[in-house]
Design an enzyme around this catalytic site. Sequence first.
Site, mmCIF file in Angstrom:
data_model
loop_
_atom_site.group_PDB
_atom_site.id
_atom_site.type_symbol
_atom_site.label_atom_id
_atom_site.label_comp_id
_atom_site.label_asym_id
_atom_site.label_seq_id
_atom_site.Cartn_x
_atom_site.Cartn_y
_atom_site.Cartn_z
ATOM 1 N N ASP A 123 0.487 -1.092 0.057
ATOM 2 C CA ASP A 123 0.382 -0.082 -0.295
ATOM 3 C C ASP A 123 1.247 1.441 -0.279
ATOM 4 O OD1 ASP A 123 1.426 -0.644 2.720
ATOM 5 O OD2 ASP A 123 -0.360 0.384 3.492
ATOM 6 N N GLU B 291 -2.450 9.498 -0.808
ATOM 7 C CA GLU B 291 -3.210 8.206 -0.425
ATOM 8 C C GLU B 291 -4.538 8.670 -0.664
ATOM 9 O OE1 GLU B 291 -2.384 6.867 3.569
ATOM 10 O OE2 GLU B 291 -3.593 5.191 3.061
ATOM 11 N N ARG C 159 5.351 4.123 6.622
ATOM 12 C CA ARG C 159 4.717 3.662 7.566
ATOM 13 C C ARG C 159 5.066 2.369 8.280
ATOM 14 N NH1 ARG C 159 -1.243 5.653 5.636
ATOM 15 N NH2 ARG C 159 -1.841 4.138 4.951
ATOM 16 N N ASP C 160 4.363 2.306 8.935
ATOM 17 C CA ASP C 160 4.892 1.621 9.862
ATOM 18 C C ASP C 160 2.829 0.093 9.169
ATOM 19 O OD1 ASP C 160 2.492 2.052 10.892
ATOM 20 O OD2 ASP C 160 3.067 1.619 13.076
ATOM 21 N N GLU C 161 3.624 0.113 7.943
ATOM 22 C CA GLU C 161 2.442 -0.892 7.392
ATOM 23 C C GLU C 161 3.058 -1.712 5.860
ATOM 24 O OE1 GLU C 161 -1.745 -0.746 6.525
ATOM 25 O OE2 GLU C 161 -1.961 1.529 7.711
ATOM 26 N N HIS D 228 1.282 6.430 -2.842
ATOM 27 C CA HIS D 228 0.316 4.974 -1.876
ATOM 28 C C HIS D 228 -0.473 4.997 -3.905
ATOM 29 C CE1 HIS D 228 -1.225 3.857 1.737
ATOM 30 N NE2 HIS D 228 -2.598 3.318 0.958
ATOM 31 N N TRP E 205 -11.568 -6.271 -1.392
ATOM 32 C CA TRP E 205 -10.110 -6.378 -0.917
ATOM 33 C C TRP E 205 -9.646 -7.740 -1.407
ATOM 34 C CZ3 TRP E 205 -11.972 -1.978 -0.664
ATOM 35 C CH2 TRP E 205 -11.147 -0.905 -0.043
ATOM 36 N N ASP F 166 -5.841 -2.558 -2.750
ATOM 37 C CA ASP F 166 -4.760 -2.167 -2.802
ATOM 38 C C ASP F 166 -4.447 -2.235 -4.922
ATOM 39 O OD1 ASP F 166 -5.559 -1.054 -1.302
ATOM 40 O OD2 ASP F 166 -3.697 0.553 -0.885
HETATM 41 C C1 BGC Z 1 -3.909 0.967 3.631
HETATM 42 C C2 BGC Z 1 -4.721 0.641 2.365
HETATM 43 C C3 BGC Z 1 -5.895 -0.606 2.815
HETATM 44 C C4 BGC Z 1 -5.978 0.162 3.844
HETATM 45 C C5 BGC Z 1 -7.865 -0.950 4.177
HETATM 46 C C6 BGC Z 1 -4.947 1.440 4.802
HETATM 47 O O1 BGC Z 1 -4.140 1.219 6.177
HETATM 48 O O2 BGC Z 1 -3.197 2.059 3.658
HETATM 49 O O3 BGC Z 1 -4.186 1.147 1.410
HETATM 50 O O4 BGC Z 1 -6.136 -0.587 1.504
HETATM 51 O O5 BGC Z 1 -6.401 0.224 4.889
HETATM 52 O O6 BGC Z 1 -8.479 -0.315 3.875
#
Ligand code: BGC
Length: 886
Positions: free
Chosen positions: A463, A739, A467-469, A760, A528, A476
């Site tokens: 995504d 984003e 950050r912490d993802e 994003h 998703w 996505d």
């Molecule tokens: C992510 C997204 C993801 C979403 C889910 C976010 O934190 O960055 O792009 O699809 O959460 O809704």
Amino acid sequence: MTNCTITNLRINYRNNPVGTDDAKPRISWQIDTEARGFVQSAYQIQVADRSDFESEIIWDSKKTDSDKNVHIEYAGPVLKSHTRYYFRVRIWDSKGDQSEWSEPGHWETAFMFADEWQAYWITAPVQNDDLENEACDYIRSEVSLSQDIVSAKVYATSLGMYRLYINGIPADDTLFNPGYTSYKNRLQYQTYDVTSLMNSGSNAIGCILGNGWYKGYLAWEGENSHYGNTRALMIQMHVTLADGSEQVFISNDRWKVSTGPILMSEIYHGETYDARLEVEGWSSPDFDDQHWESAVVIKAPVSALVAQENEPARIIETLKPVAVITTPNGDTVLDMGQNMVGFVEFTVCAEVGTSITLQHAEVLDRDGNFYTGNLRSAKQTVTYICKGNGKETFHPNLSFQGFRYVKVTGVPEDQLLEQFLGCVIHSDLEKTGSFRCSDELVNQLQHNILWGQKGNFLDVPTDCPQRDERLGWTGDAQVFIRTAAFNMNVVPFFEKWLKDLAADQEEDGRVPHVIPDVPVAGYGSSAWGDAAVICPWTLYQCYADTRVLETQYPSMRAWVEYIRAQGENEYLWNTGFHFGDWLGLDAKENSYIGATPKDLIATAFYAYSTELLAKTAAVIGKEADADKYTFLHKNIVDAFRQEFVTPNGRVASPTQTAYVLTLMFDLMEEQDRLRTAKMLAEHIEENGVHLTTGFVGTPYLCLVLSRFGYTDLAYQLVLQKEYPSWLYSVIQGATTIWEHWDGIKQDGTFWSDDMNSYNHYAYGAVGDWFYRVVSGIDLIEPGYKKIRIQPHMGDQFSWAEASFESVYGTISTAWNKQDDGTVKLDVVIPANTSAEVILPASSMDSILEGEKSLSQTSGLLKVEQSGSEQLLLLGSGNYSFTLTNK
Ligand code: BGC
């Protein structure tokens, strides 16, 4: 002899791959010829163990009547492990004339059978429990060879992230191995050809092992060790000696382990490196490792080891900082001029013990100060402590950052611009597309889309990279894949990821929100989880790849069956958790979820996935399933109409996204579609030519407008400069896709810290419309075997050009409006394909090709008039049209 050359021989999309474990690799080639209308009528493939083909032929397809030149499965005897196979191809044209043999290509197998691994998993004797600051392991062994070597291959993998060294030198330029997979089910190993790094005599193998995705911090809850808490390494080296004998060296408890200068390395947090702790010669031969500890053997923790499937990550390009800024707060900040992903390499001269820190951020705040709020808990900090004797050069080893700005401390300012380099890292996918037009802001938007793809195609489709993802969010990936497949060849990358998706799917078919699964993320949202179906189908469409459909079919079907089992009505999906039209602008105050009802979105995607599943079943010969899911699809569509369309044929929830999905997925009665498209157009116009769509509606918005005759409005939307719009961020100076439509608001403030990425790719899905509509390159048959060329030359642009490397070769269009009112259009159609070219011209006479009338055009198979358009059926070749508008 026919006049063509067989080029670009590929095995599973790659030129001369080393280290595959595919029992039936697929062979493709391209045909290079000046001739128009070139069609292949037959082919012959030969496979041998020598490049001169003087030895016994291992497999000969013999002359096979077929126009297929992509994805032909090897059908010879069982392939042996650790073997190089050569192959060559010749073809016959439509007149039956034969080509020369191609130059040979080759591929090299790794382990064809899992039980051939002899190596042991090894780990450090004591696991560090200071997880906050966990030093990397340094692991080594020596091998001694009594003769010259002919070849040396290393097969390596790890739990954790590793970097391999041979005799003090990195084994290759790949990074972040073994990559990110569903670790409990599938772990990749890499093959390194280290022949040129080895000598007769003593040799050393060294390995740095850190946490990576396996043991490091992942997701937003501050937790690590999601897949296990013991890092481990497994290595097997095969050496062929001058006398033809083979020696195998394996990791075992005689290997030695210690720590070194990397005191901490985490994907989110960066790296801490104390150069004073460097151990000279640790990965070179004859190093005294007596004080190192012996490695400990552990049990195999994974069920399947697979040869690396996707392209490795490496440094693809470098950027020099464009400025050094002193912020109002007095910080020294480098501006890389581009929001990028990778790391900074720097060279400094400083006293021993000098501590240098680099913090990474995407944007400066309204006042020009360094801003890290949107990184949440990700520290993105690199600390380097100098050893202090002259120049020292460093970049992180097992970590990457997403950034444009770098706050530097500890370095004299005059050393900043020259000594710092941004190393851009992503999976090394082949670049296949380009799009440019007469509007520079749109070109910047295309640039931003491409950079969003670069930054987020780092082993898995993420995504965001900062950050912490940085996780493989399915939604996505699903919305962006079609655009991505223009810009780069995405097949091996997505094939790997889709296998992980299938591996992480539960028994009941639910799909985790992120792949590889990190359990805190959850599962089962519409749009998703539909990635399970939409992504394989898109790969099939764009590359004619039926294997991905065959491999993914059980997963695709399981997802549809999962939906079917939800709630009480088998034809509606109106239960469970959904992200809805995520970040739609018609959301209620303080909500991330747009106004379009979630059950409408869920049922729309249920219908779409079921339709694609039925089509997939038909393509791969599962007739009964094809019928079953066609029937299911029909029932879902009926239920959708009853529930979400009024008896008079209006979409009951009049949002842009509801209109878009209903039209895109053909959910309305035929007779209601035009009126619905008009309502969508009016909605946009009433909003001052603005969109209100989020993640789910935006990707299809312009496509739907164009399909129903509103291309002019789509152009206006794309060229809208005011918020909300694609160009709004461009005008704010964005170099990647944001984003949020208003990641930086008009007053210069930010969307809140809690979820605000500036890299994003989701909204970059509009790129698809540039290629397919503005430049008019679309497919009629999978893989672009039959192409539709229909540029929409909007008033807003004076020219546009796009090119796309299909599996058959280059497809391109370039149109240019001339001062005299004529339009020039150049079209390239690859050999062994054909195209329907649709041109705005009231008669055949108003089209010239290469200054001649159409009746004299070679390669033209047919012309038809359709309203104010001419439909040309063209064979392959390069064509230069002039539309005279007479
Ligand atoms: C992510 C997204 C993801 C979403 C889910 C976010 O934190 O960055 O792009 O699809 O959460 O809704």
